[in-house]
Design an enzyme around this catalytic site. Structure first.
Site, short mmCIF file in Angstrom:
data_model
loop_
_atom_site.label_atom_id
_atom_site.label_comp_id
_atom_site.label_asym_id
_atom_site.label_seq_id
_atom_site.Cartn_x
_atom_site.Cartn_y
_atom_site.Cartn_z
N VAL A 130 46.99 43.92 39.09
CA VAL A 130 46.60 44.88 40.29
C VAL A 130 47.56 45.94 40.77
O VAL A 130 47.01 47.02 40.91
CB VAL A 130 45.98 43.94 41.44
CG1 VAL A 130 45.36 44.77 42.45
CG2 VAL A 130 45.05 42.90 40.92
N LYS A 182 36.97 32.90 48.90
CA LYS A 182 36.12 34.00 49.03
C LYS A 182 35.02 33.86 49.85
O LYS A 182 34.75 34.39 50.64
CB LYS A 182 35.72 34.60 47.51
CG LYS A 182 36.86 35.29 46.58
CD LYS A 182 36.20 35.27 45.15
CE LYS A 182 37.40 35.62 44.13
NZ LYS A 182 37.01 35.83 42.68
N VAL A 191 38.17 39.83 47.94
CA VAL A 191 36.68 39.23 47.75
C VAL A 191 35.87 39.91 46.71
O VAL A 191 35.68 41.20 46.94
CB VAL A 191 35.79 38.98 48.97
CG1 VAL A 191 34.66 38.48 49.01
CG2 VAL A 191 36.77 38.39 50.09
N GLY A 246 54.68 44.03 44.47
CA GLY A 246 53.89 43.32 43.32
C GLY A 246 53.46 44.44 42.55
O GLY A 246 52.62 45.35 42.68
N LEU A 247 53.88 44.34 41.14
CA LEU A 247 53.45 45.33 40.11
C LEU A 247 52.91 44.70 38.81
O LEU A 247 53.15 44.85 37.77
CB LEU A 247 54.54 46.16 39.64
CG LEU A 247 54.76 47.35 40.36
CD1 LEU A 247 56.01 48.32 39.72
CD2 LEU A 247 53.84 48.37 40.81
N GLY A 248 51.94 43.58 39.41
CA GLY A 248 51.26 42.99 38.22
C GLY A 248 50.03 43.62 37.97
O GLY A 248 50.06 44.84 37.90
N GLY A 277 39.91 42.64 37.51
CA GLY A 277 40.63 43.56 36.54
C GLY A 277 41.27 44.58 37.31
O GLY A 277 41.46 44.53 38.44
N GLU A 330 39.84 43.98 51.67
CA GLU A 330 38.64 44.11 50.54
C GLU A 330 38.71 43.72 49.35
O GLU A 330 37.87 42.99 48.76
CB GLU A 330 38.27 45.62 50.67
CG GLU A 330 36.85 45.81 49.98
CD GLU A 330 35.32 45.33 50.58
OE1 GLU A 330 34.71 44.39 50.10
OE2 GLU A 330 35.12 45.84 51.63
N GLY A 339 41.85 36.24 28.07
CA GLY A 339 42.60 36.58 29.40
C GLY A 339 41.72 36.35 30.62
O GLY A 339 42.35 36.94 31.68
#
Length: 433
Positions: free
Chosen positions: A14, A202, A130, A10-12, A299, A127, A184
């Site tokens: 995050v 969470k 959450v 996954g290279l979105g 973010g 980690e 966004g």
């Protein structure tokens, strides 16, 4: 210095942030991990030429990462439920450690995933799932290990907090939601954010680690913010409160409260002052008292900070060959107990009630009698003659702490009064002191 090989799926947002921070701070991270964290393979649905992957092998098939025998740690950043579950279980079956930022995956399938990982003696670290960049899970599982945790409460969805912050200026929910989407902060489908599902994911994870119980997302009570109005937010402020969308978990002798809902918080409380997209979590322990964890809950690089913190922990184990590791939920498996999750009827809280009633003598007395019959004490009352409309006036009450089932009975009886128009508006209130 030994290399620990990492495969990123996954290279979105995050995934891209994780790649960039790993490259930029490679020497610093290696110094802390005691080994080189080498991204040996990357897979994503879409290429990211802007990231400058160079010679790093890239594939659009995420299972290429699993099939690569050189990969020590799989980083799952694809999101969602079923595909992520299949990927993580496949990685565990191959004896690979896993780092994920997927709170939905852990909240819903975490018990299954941890059992599979235990059998294969691999680590699953989460980690970043959450509160983004806030290391609250490390604090709960490790830093507060000496404490019996009494309760935790937090603003754990930045989108909802941004909307409520803007609504304090009198802006309507729909208007602010559209702005949050344009900026966004909110997805095209904002349901998980504004209806509390994201926060419940969470909260489920934090509560399991705090109280040593299995993950039970399906038992979490969830209520969103889409029905809140600027009117109630402003009147709550007139009573000295801010409205926050909180996740609350409380341990009681008869069970555990696990709930997400709009909450009145006294304006002097620290958590009431947290505005915008910021997250904040209060944790109350018997030895330390209250601690607060505050910062960016989402973010690219903020969340990558937590992803890489987990990678450092896992890499230390891989590089040293050690079997010493923190249990998945902070408790050894034999110490995890299936403590009862209480139903909403058993919650204990104070309440803000707004009742649209006829402006004539005796109505308040009838309402007060109903509340008294249910054992509900009134803390304060607000009524403004300037808001009289068609003979009806809003009556705003703040109660003392009671069981929710008492309030439910009282509301049913109040709504049945001929002098009362429309449904009673109810918002729970908490004082975290």
């Amino acid at each position: 210095m030994k290399d620990v090989n990492i495969g990123i799926c996954g290279l979105g947002t995050v995934g891209g942030g994780t790649w960039e921070v790993l490259q930029r701070n490679a020497r610093l991270i290696a110094g802390r991990a005691g080994c080189n964290l080498k991204v040996a393979r990357v897979a994503s649905r879409r290429p990211r030429p802007d990231l400058g992957l160079g010679d790093t092998p890239f594939s659009t098939d995420i299972y290429d990462v699993i099939r690569d025998p050189s990969i020590d740690v799989v980083v799952e950043l694809i999101g969602g439920y079923d595909e992520a579950r299949a990927l993580v279980l496949a990685a565990i079956a191959e004896g690979k450690h896993v780092v994920t930022a997927n709170k939905a995956l852990i909240a819903v399938y975490g018990n299954e995933i941890f059992n599979a990982a235990r059998e294969k003696n691999v680590i699953v670290a989460y980690e970043a799932g959450v509160a983004g960049g806030i290391p609250v899970m490390k604090a709960i599982r490790e830093g507060l290990a000496a404490n019996r945790i009494n309760w935790l409460a937090g603003i754990i969805n930045g989108t909802g907090n941004y909307i409520l912050t803007e609504m304090r200026a009198g802006r309507a929910f729909d208007e602010v939601l559209k702005e949050a989407q344009d900026l966004g902060y909110a997805e095209a489908d904002p349901t998980f954010d504004v209806e509390g599902t994201d926060a419940a994911h969470k909260l489920t994870i934090m509560a399991s680690a705090a109280f040593g119980v299995p993950l039970q997302f399906d038992r979490a009570y969830t209520e969103g913010i889409s029905r809140l109005t600027p009117y109630d937010i402003s009147h709550a402020e007139a009573l000295g409160y801010r409205v926050k969308h909180l996740g609350i978990a409380r341990s009681r002798e008869d069970g555990i409260e696990l709930r997400v809902h709009p909450t009145l918080v006294p304006e002097g409380n620290l958590i009431a002052k947290v505005d915008g997209v910021t997250n904040a979590i209060l944790v109350d322990g018997d030895a330390v008292g209250q601690t607060m964890y505050h910062g960016p809950g989402a973010g690219d690089e903020a969340t990558a900070s937590s992803v890489i913190a987990d990678l450092v922990d896992v890499a230390r184990v891989v590089a040293s060959g050690s079997d010493q590791r923190v249990p998945y939920l902070g408790f050894e498996s034999e110490a995890v107990t299936d403590h009862q999750i209480l139903s909403a009827d058993e919650f204990r809280s104070a309440y803000y009630l707004r009742i649209q009633a006829l402006d004539k003598p005796g109505v308040l007395a009838k309402i007060a009698a109903i509340l008294s019959d249910q054992g509900i004490n009134i803390e304060s009352i607000m009524q403004k003659e300037s808001e009289l409309h068609d003979g009806h006036i809003p009556l705003i009450l703040l109660t003392h702490t009671v069981l929710e089932k008492q309030v439910n009975k009282a509301i049913s009886e109040i709504e049945a009064l001929p002098e009362v128009e429309d449904q009673v508006v109810r918002i729970r209130a908490e004082n975290f002191l």
